[in-house]
Design a protein around this motif. Structure first.
Motif, short mmCIF file in Angstrom:
data_model
loop_
_atom_site.label_atom_id
_atom_site.label_comp_id
_atom_site.label_asym_id
_atom_site.label_seq_id
_atom_site.Cartn_x
_atom_site.Cartn_y
_atom_site.Cartn_z
N TRP A 22 0.83 -1.20 0.00
CA TRP A 22 0.00 0.00 0.00
C TRP A 22 0.87 1.26 0.00
N HIS A 23 1.97 1.23 0.73
CA HIS A 23 2.90 2.37 0.74
C HIS A 23 3.46 2.62 -0.65
N THR A 34 0.53 4.14 -2.89
CA THR A 34 0.26 5.55 -2.61
C THR A 34 1.46 6.43 -2.95
N LYS A 93 -5.89 -2.90 -4.18
CA LYS A 93 -5.75 -1.45 -4.35
C LYS A 93 -7.09 -0.74 -4.17
N SER A 140 -8.19 1.74 -1.13
CA SER A 140 -8.56 3.11 -1.52
C SER A 140 -9.90 3.50 -0.90
N GLN A 147 -9.31 3.90 2.94
CA GLN A 147 -8.57 5.11 3.30
C GLN A 147 -9.18 6.37 2.68
N VAL A 164 -8.98 7.49 -0.44
CA VAL A 164 -8.03 8.19 -1.31
C VAL A 164 -8.06 7.56 -2.69
N THR A 208 -5.50 6.76 -5.78
CA THR A 208 -4.05 6.60 -5.91
C THR A 208 -3.60 6.77 -7.36
N LEU A 257 -1.96 11.24 -6.07
CA LEU A 257 -2.60 10.80 -4.84
C LEU A 257 -3.46 11.95 -4.34
N ARG A 258 -4.75 11.67 -4.17
CA ARG A 258 -5.65 12.73 -3.71
C ARG A 258 -6.80 12.13 -2.92
N TRP A 274 -10.41 11.01 -1.92
CA TRP A 274 -11.57 10.54 -2.68
C TRP A 274 -12.75 11.42 -2.27
#
Length: 511
Positions: A28-29, A32, A403, A407, A410, A412, A414, A439-440, A442
């Motif tokens: 995940w790191h 993102t 993914k 998403s 979290q 977000v 990606t 990355l922004r 959601w």
């Protein structure tokens, strides 16, 4: 296509072993952070000086030497108190070890073993195609005498003295066998694809159904589809599912190069420079429960799966060519089974293989479905995790599912990597999709819940599409269930007044 009542399923545990990411958190790191995990072939896998040739027409050679390679993962059966003797572990294909490691991690993430689910009611259903690489090596060892027999027929060898001939044969045999593991009673169980799920059940003492599905590059989502069907049908109460693929042998490279499918330069989905896919390997596994059960038990819920749709391409241009008609059917069926409007989608994790024709065909299919809605142009975030790790084949769909689930969890969106010049086979101004490259956050949904979808399309024309949404506690309530009585009056239904005074005569139960 008629819609149905959704059968919501909760993702309550996740694990991943991926290129440059031995754990789910590392993966995940990397997603993102926009990490590109494609590298040259590690020297211990195969030797490019033997097999590489830039000429695409060269016989029995690969023109590509890049991929997404798993170099490290957790494997400590002694510390985990798993009964895996070193001699058995040595014969297990690395993909089997990934599956055991990831299944254990996903179950722990879901609260196992101190959870309320009976081990008798935990299933394991995984996607895998071809198996790993060990079966190539063991088969070559078995067939070595045939190769040596051909060598003994060499006119040059026959021109030497019998002693020298035998010395060359013996040296060739020894040099080969020194680099190939010996075949034992553990070899076959260690290399068969259909043992992967069984190995997990055996080591973790799970007694629900276990099996492995092969739907080529859609294998992981085919397994997910089967897992959900059994779960909502109450065949079991929890299921470990997902995809595993550890097949990056030179055999696969050469054969894919003969199709012209591989890229020698990199993975760039939806970009005009896309020139083929880059192979990757890894495992993405999930623990699923019925949503009502997960909420009752207070589980951590990453995302809610509303429906899965599948299809076949039917008759098309060829067995390996994508057919938009089949892809559209899978997408429509998924949303119909989910029981929600396709216009509520906000993000799609596409199959996105990084082939110009394939990417354009997929967007044509998606646009045919979602273009019928009132979605604004460019309003749906589009991406492909293949831009990070390459095409994981049997595990491709579940890498995308990981993914999307994270998403939603979290909240977000990606980045999809290497999208610089849009594929010119696509009219981007006329479709509701736009490749998300940053990355922004959601945004909140005007429909009250964030929704996404994931696609995977397999070699041979098999397609799957999954609809997910974020978890909002209490959003889905189980409908009240009415149970039929085990006994009933023998006569016609009496009036209310009669039932107040007249005893009911009942039939004896059937045996």
């Amino acid at each position: 296509m008629t819609t149905s009542e959704p059968r919501p399923v909760a993702i309550v545990g996740m694990a991943a072993i991926m290129p440059q990411a031995p754990t789910a958190s590392a993966f995940w790191h990397n997603i993102t952070g926009g990490r590109y995990s494609i590298t040259q072939v590690p020297p211990e896998r195969w030797d490019p000086t033997i097999y590489y040739d830039p000429d695409h027409a060269a016989r029995d050679k690969t023109y590509s030497t890049i991929g997404g390679w798993v170099r490290e993962f957790a494997w400590d059966p002694i510390a985990w108190r798993l009964p895996v003797p070193p001699t058995v572990a040595a014969q297990m294909d690395e993909g089997q070890r990934w599956a055991v490691s990831a299944a254990r991690a996903a179950l722990i993430d879901a609260g196992w073993p101190k959870w309320s689910v009976d081990s008798d009611n935990v299933a394991v259903i995984l996607g895998n195609a071809i198996g790993g690489e060990k079966h190539y090596q063991s088969s070559m060892r078995v067939r070595l005498p045939e190769m040596l027999a051909r060598l003994q027929q060499s006119p040059t060898l026959l021109g030497l003295s019998p002693a020298v001939q035998q010395q060359i044969i013996d040296e060739t045999r020894a040099l080969y066998l020194d680099n190939v593991f010996e075949i034992t009673e553990d070899t076959m169980p260690g290399e068969l694809a259909n043992v992967i799920a069984g190995r997990i059940c055996n080591l973790l003492n799970l007694r629900g159904p276990n099996f492995t599905t092969d739907a080529a590059c859609a294998s992981g989502l085919a397994a997910l589809n089967a897992a959900i069907d059994g779960l909502v049908d109450h065949q079991y109460d929890a299921v470990v599912t997902g995809g595993v693929d550890r097949n990056m042998a030179i055999d696969a490279f050469v054969k894919f190069c003969k199709i012209g499918a591989l890229s020698a330069t990199g993975t760039r989905p939806f970009d005009a420079g896309a020139d083929g896919f880059v192979m990757g390997e890894g495992a993405a596994l999930f623990v699923l429960k019925r949503l009502a059960d997960a909420e009752r038990d207070g589980d951590k819920i990453y995302a809610v799966i509303l429906g899965v749709g599948g299809s076949s391409d039917g008759k098309g241009k060829g067995i390996t060519a994508p057919n938009p008609v089949g892809q559209q059917l899978a997408v429509r069926r998924a949303w119909a089974r989910a029981g929600v409007d396709p216009a509520t989608v906000m993000s799609i994790e596409a199959h996105g293989t990084s082939t110009r024709v394939g990417d354009a065909a997929e967007l044509t299919s998606l646009s045919a479905v979602f273009g019928e809605t009132d979605l604004a142009r460019g309003s749906v975030a589009l991406g492909s995790v293949k831009s990070n790790i390459g095409h994981l084949k049997a595990a491709a769909g579940t890498a995308g599912l990981f993914k999307m689930a994270m998403s939603l969890h979290q909240k977000v969106l990606t980045p999809s990597l290497n999208f610089v010049n849009p594929n010119d086979n696509v009219d981007w101004d006329a479709i509701p999709f736009a490749v998300n490259t940053t990355l922004r956050a959601w945004p909140e949904s005007p429909h009250g819940v964030r929704r996404g979808a994931v696609s995977a399309f397999g070699f041979g024309g098999t397609n799957f599409h999954v609809v997910l949404e974020e978890h909002l506690p209490g959003r889905h309530r189980e409908p009240a269930r009415v149970f039929a009585a085990s006994e009933r009056p023998a006569t016609s239904t009496p009036t209310a007044a009669a039932t107040a005074t007249t005893p009911v005569v009942r039939k004896a139960p059937l045996r």
